[in-house]
Design an enzyme around this catalytic site. Structure first.
Site, PDB file in Angstrom:
ATOM      1  N   ASP A 216      30.034  64.444  14.347  1.00  0.00           N
ATOM      2  CA  ASP A 216      31.009  65.061  15.250  1.00  0.00           C
ATOM      3  C   ASP A 216      30.313  65.421  16.576  1.00  0.00           C
ATOM      4  O   ASP A 216      29.552  64.603  17.102  1.00  0.00           O
ATOM      5  CB  ASP A 216      31.659  66.283  14.576  1.00  0.00           C
ATOM      6  CG  ASP A 216      32.953  66.730  15.251  1.00  0.00           C
ATOM      7  OD1 ASP A 216      34.013  66.182  14.923  1.00  0.00           O
ATOM      8  OD2 ASP A 216      32.893  67.610  16.126  1.00  0.00           O
ATOM      9  N   TYR A 366      35.820  71.013  24.275  1.00  0.00           N
ATOM     10  CA  TYR A 366      36.475  69.733  24.530  1.00  0.00           C
ATOM     11  C   TYR A 366      36.783  69.577  26.013  1.00  0.00           C
ATOM     12  O   TYR A 366      36.565  68.508  26.601  1.00  0.00           O
ATOM     13  CB  TYR A 366      37.763  69.618  23.705  1.00  0.00           C
ATOM     14  CG  TYR A 366      37.492  69.330  22.251  1.00  0.00           C
ATOM     15  CD1 TYR A 366      37.671  68.057  21.732  1.00  0.00           C
ATOM     16  CD2 TYR A 366      37.035  70.327  21.391  1.00  0.00           C
ATOM     17  CE1 TYR A 366      37.415  67.777  20.399  1.00  0.00           C
ATOM     18  CE2 TYR A 366      36.758  70.068  20.060  1.00  0.00           C
ATOM     19  CZ  TYR A 366      36.951  68.788  19.569  1.00  0.00           C
ATOM     20  OH  TYR A 366      36.670  68.518  18.255  1.00  0.00           O
ATOM     21  N   HIS A 423      34.328  62.534   7.165  1.00  0.00           N
ATOM     22  CA  HIS A 423      33.819  63.112   8.404  1.00  0.00           C
ATOM     23  C   HIS A 423      32.838  64.267   8.178  1.00  0.00           C
ATOM     24  O   HIS A 423      31.859  64.397   8.908  1.00  0.00           O
ATOM     25  CB  HIS A 423      35.016  63.606   9.225  1.00  0.00           C
ATOM     26  CG  HIS A 423      34.660  64.087  10.594  1.00  0.00           C
ATOM     27  ND1 HIS A 423      34.271  63.241  11.602  1.00  0.00           N
ATOM     28  CD2 HIS A 423      34.632  65.336  11.124  1.00  0.00           C
ATOM     29  CE1 HIS A 423      34.033  63.937  12.701  1.00  0.00           C
ATOM     30  NE2 HIS A 423      34.237  65.220  12.435  1.00  0.00           N
TER      31      HIS A 423
END
Length: 447
Positions: A216, A366, A423
């Site tokens: 990630d 982000y 993930h």
């Protein structure tokens, strides 16, 4: 001039390390930063738990659409069960003790307090080398994701892992703005700033060379670390690769790969994981990335609601632990969550965000990264030349074939098609990931 041109052509490009200040206000003109490393302990209180319980008691239930499973997001009927468990059975005090079983520390870097755990092997057999390993989490995870893999890496023999002669001491920081690391007070705190801070952290701990691992955001941060100071990175291990840039050549690869994979460098396993292309690489990604657009544009708006409601926070975070672990979990009423994790594990990760009020700054990460680099490919022009290992888990959000990964990672030592897992590799399949890291490091040590 010819010699200069030839020499400059072989010079490895690096990312400029730069410097930064993320504390409140202007950077102090005088005085050195406090470089001390301070022991830290996670604590809780009756007041904190009472406040949580009151908020859980006020949960407003919305009936789910019949037959919806997880297609609309977190199934509200199952959410009721999660909230009931959280309110009546989950023991936060006990989980705080679990979190404190490893040594925690704080140190101030570039004006903000950085939290990390540092675990050394309790016993090192004669002739074994101890290698420092930095593990970096992502969103919506935390340092807690690594609690099951840490003992496998620091005491491999005790857990039936005897991969060569390597034992690790593990350093696991919280990304600034996540968990117990202070949130940046200034704009533009991105993965480059994080990479620099983590290099400074390792340097402060006395390490000159070290291994780094990430998935990630941790994948991008550790990649930037390798691009920034390759001389300090002995090896880079990833369980997610960002290769976003499209080109005509890439399009031709996609078109031919399903029919003549050998012609474009695809393996049979690449084909199995990659096609049908539109379903796996367009529709699935669009369905799973709505959160990303919000967080990359106006994170504070949605974030204030999540920071105020523990139930909203849990639904938002745990939904990712469903479909990012296995895409087929979308069709299950409980999102398949308890087939891979316990509710105690899942809620402990949620609580780390809740008690630190870190959901908003974690979402801002982000915006800070995507506003500068919309497809996360700007740094791909700087090749990674340190030895690299890639663990490709079959349920990862997107599959990147080795032939594409080589565009950026120029020195891939191991590329493993993992047999299962998604993930959150360290959280879900710690033994598989630990074995792959060890095999990779063993090969690097033999170079």
């Amino acid at each position: 001039m010819l010699l200069y041109w030839l020499r400059s052509g072989h010079k490895i490009k690096t990312i400029d390390m730069g410097d930064g200040w993320w504390g409140p206000g202007e950077r102090p003109l005088k005085g050195k930063e406090d470089a001390s490393i301070r022991p830290f302990k996670i604590e809780t209180s009756d007041k904190e738990i009472e406040d949580l319980h009151q908020r859980l008691d006020r949960f407003r239930f919305t009936p789910h659409v019949e037959g919806a499973a997880f297609h609309y997001g977190f199934n509200s009927t199952y959410l009721r069960k999660v909230v009931a468990y959280w309110r009546n059975q989950f023991d936060w005090r006990k989980q705080v003790e679990v979190l404190n079983k490893y040594p925690h520390f704080h140190t101030t870097i570039e004006g903000i307090d950085i939290h990390f755990i540092h675990v050394k092997p309790s016993y090192v057999p004669h002739g074994r080398a101890v290698r420092p390993l930095l593990l970096v989490h992502g969103w919506p995870g935390s340092f807690y994701e690594f609690y099951k893999i840490i003992p496998l890496l620091t005491e491999p023999a005790k857990h039936g892992l005897n991969e060569g002669d390597v034992v690790f001491e593990v350093i696991c920081p919280s990304i600034p703005g996540y968990g117990f690391s202070e949130a940046p007070h200034q704009k533009e705190f991105d993965s480059i700033a994080t990479a620099r801070i983590f290099h400074k952290l390792m340097n402060r701990l006395g390490f000159r060379e070290y291994y780094i691992q990430g998935g990630d955001w941790g994948s991008r941060i550790t990649t930037n670390m390798a691009q920034m100071l390759p001389q300090s990175v002995k090896g880079l291990h990833l369980n997610l690769v960002f290769i976003a840039r499209q080109s005509l050549g890439r399009l031709i690869c996609i078109m031919l790969g399903a029919y003549v994979p050998w012609l474009v460098g695809f393996t049979r396993e690449d084909v199995r994981r990659f096609y049908p292309y539109m379903q796996k690489n367009v529709y699935d990604l669009l369905r799973e990335s709505g959160y990303m657009h919000i967080q990359a544009t106006k994170p504070d708006t949605a974030g204030c609601g999540l920071n105020d409601s523990p139930v909203g926070l849990a639904a938002y975070i745990l939904e990712k632990f469903s479909t990012w672990t296995d895409k087929s979990f979308l069709r299950q009423d409980d999102g398949g969550l308890e087939s891979k994790y316990s509710l105690d594990e899942l809620l402990t990760n949620v609580m780390i965000y809740w008690v630190t009020s870190s959901i908003v700054p974690s979402m801002r990460y982000y915006k800070e990264n995507f506003s500068k680099d919309p497809d996360l490919s700007a740094h791909n022009r700087v090749g990674v030349y340190v030895p690299t290992g890639i663990a490709a888990f079959p349920q990862e959000i997107a599959h990147v074939p080795r032939v594409w990964a080589k565009d950026v990672y120029k020195n891939i030592i191991t590329y493993s098609y993992m047999p299962r897992g998604g993930h959150f590799a360290a959280f879900e399949e710690p033994k598989l990931l630990a074995q792959d890291i060890m095999q990779f490091v063993q090969k690097v040590e033999q170079l």
